[in-house]
Enzyme design. Structure first.
Site, PDB file in Angstrom:
ATOM      1  N   ASP A  62       0.816  -1.215   0.000  1.00 29.56           N
ATOM      2  CA  ASP A  62       0.000   0.000   0.000  1.00 29.56           C
ATOM      3  C   ASP A  62       0.848   1.262   0.000  1.00 29.56           C
ATOM      4  OD1 ASP A  62       0.950  -0.255   2.622  1.00 29.56           O
ATOM      5  OD2 ASP A  62      -0.941  -1.056   3.358  1.00 29.56           O
ATOM      6  N   ASN A 128      -7.434  -3.384  14.756  1.00 29.72           N
ATOM      7  CA  ASN A 128      -8.799  -3.721  14.334  1.00 29.72           C
ATOM      8  C   ASN A 128      -8.819  -4.893  13.353  1.00 29.72           C
ATOM      9  OD1 ASN A 128      -7.819  -2.537  12.009  1.00 29.72           O
ATOM     10  ND2 ASN A 128      -9.348  -0.908  11.895  1.00 29.72           N
ATOM     11  N   HIS A 130      -7.003  -5.153  10.548  1.00 32.28           N
ATOM     12  CA  HIS A 130      -6.742  -4.866   9.132  1.00 32.28           C
ATOM     13  C   HIS A 130      -5.397  -5.435   8.699  1.00 32.28           C
ATOM     14  CE1 HIS A 130      -4.721  -0.951  10.492  1.00 32.28           C
ATOM     15  NE2 HIS A 130      -3.811  -1.489   9.716  1.00 32.28           N
ATOM     16  N   GLU A 135      -9.663  -2.355   5.761  1.00 33.51           N
ATOM     17  CA  GLU A 135     -10.310  -2.084   7.034  1.00 33.51           C
ATOM     18  C   GLU A 135     -11.504  -3.020   7.247  1.00 33.51           C
ATOM     19  OE1 GLU A 135      -8.931  -0.177   9.101  1.00 33.51           O
ATOM     20  OE2 GLU A 135      -8.202   1.696   8.250  1.00 33.51           O
TER      21      GLU A 135
END
Length: 235
Positions: A62, A128, A130, A135
């Site tokens: 990314d 979380n 990810h 996400e």
């Protein structure tokens, strides 16, 4: 999913290096790379090794939207600082966060991955759950896409910027389907703040609410984690 428990990031980096060497000896040509604090010691181990990447290709997960490679907070800058500057590859691919047409850039990156199938992918995991910038709620079938970063991710990454306001709100990320195409995946996790995510990934049900849980459906995943990160696992 194989879980290897280590004392610290130094030991984790050394084990990661051993796994990478094994994969290269078995013919790996394309490495999938990640950024953030988790893989830094792993990259240190690579830099201090005798590995030669001049005939290999790297594909990063990314990049932030709006940052070019000369920006110290960009992932291209991070990779140059921690790896590429010391260990040159034949070619390094990262999404172009400054592309004028982000959707076209995402499609272009899918083509790059198609032409350079990833043999060995390194991952971290967010609090979380990810992986990459996928996400919670990200569809399993999605490939490279433009992401609106969640508040929890922005807060977690604020420590790398002068202030939270400086953290980009968007990124281009390989999708879950892109990651799942990798032949081998090694995920690293350190610290008690990752324990909930690791428990869900390893022992929970596969759900889009915890993106990393999709790795249960991959045949070759190794998790390298410290005691704190695995502290909630039941076995």
């Amino acid at each position: 999913m194989k879980v290897i428990v280590v004392k610290n990031q130094l030991e984790g980096g050394k084990i990661g290096l051993d796994l990478l060497k094994e994969s290269i000896n078995n013919g790996a040509k394309t490495l999938g790379l990640a950024t953030g604090s988790t893989p830094v010691e792993f990259y240190n181990q690579i830099v201090n090794s005798d590995l030669d990447f001049t005939n290999m290709v790297s594909v990063n997960l990314d990049e932030y939207v709006g940052l070019d490679g000369s920006n110290e907070q960009s992932y291209r800058y991070f990779m140059t600082k921690h790896l590429f500057g010391e260990k040159p590859f034949k070619e390094n691919f990262l999404p172009n966060g400054k592309a004028t047409d982000l959707e076209a850039e995402a499609k272009h990156y899918d083509q790059i991955i198609e032409e350079n199938p990833i043999d060995w992918q390194i991952l971290g995991i967010g609090q979380n759950g990810h992986i990459g910038f996928n996400e919670p709620g990200t569809p399993a079938e999605i490939t490279t896409h433009v992401v609106d970063l969640q508040e929890s991710t922005i807060k977690a990454n604020a420590r790398f910027f002068e202030s939270e306001a400086d953290v980009p709100r968007k990124a281009i990320s390989m999708g879950l389907a892109s990651i799942m195409k990798s032949k081998n995946i090694v995920l690293m996790a350190y610290g008690k703040e990752k324990a909930e995510a690791i428990k869900g990934m390893v022992e929970g049900e596969v759900t889009t609410e915890l993106p990393a849980s999709i790795l249960q459906n991959h045949a070759n995943v190794t998790v390298i984690a410290d005691e704190a990160a695995v502290s909630l696992l039941s076995k």
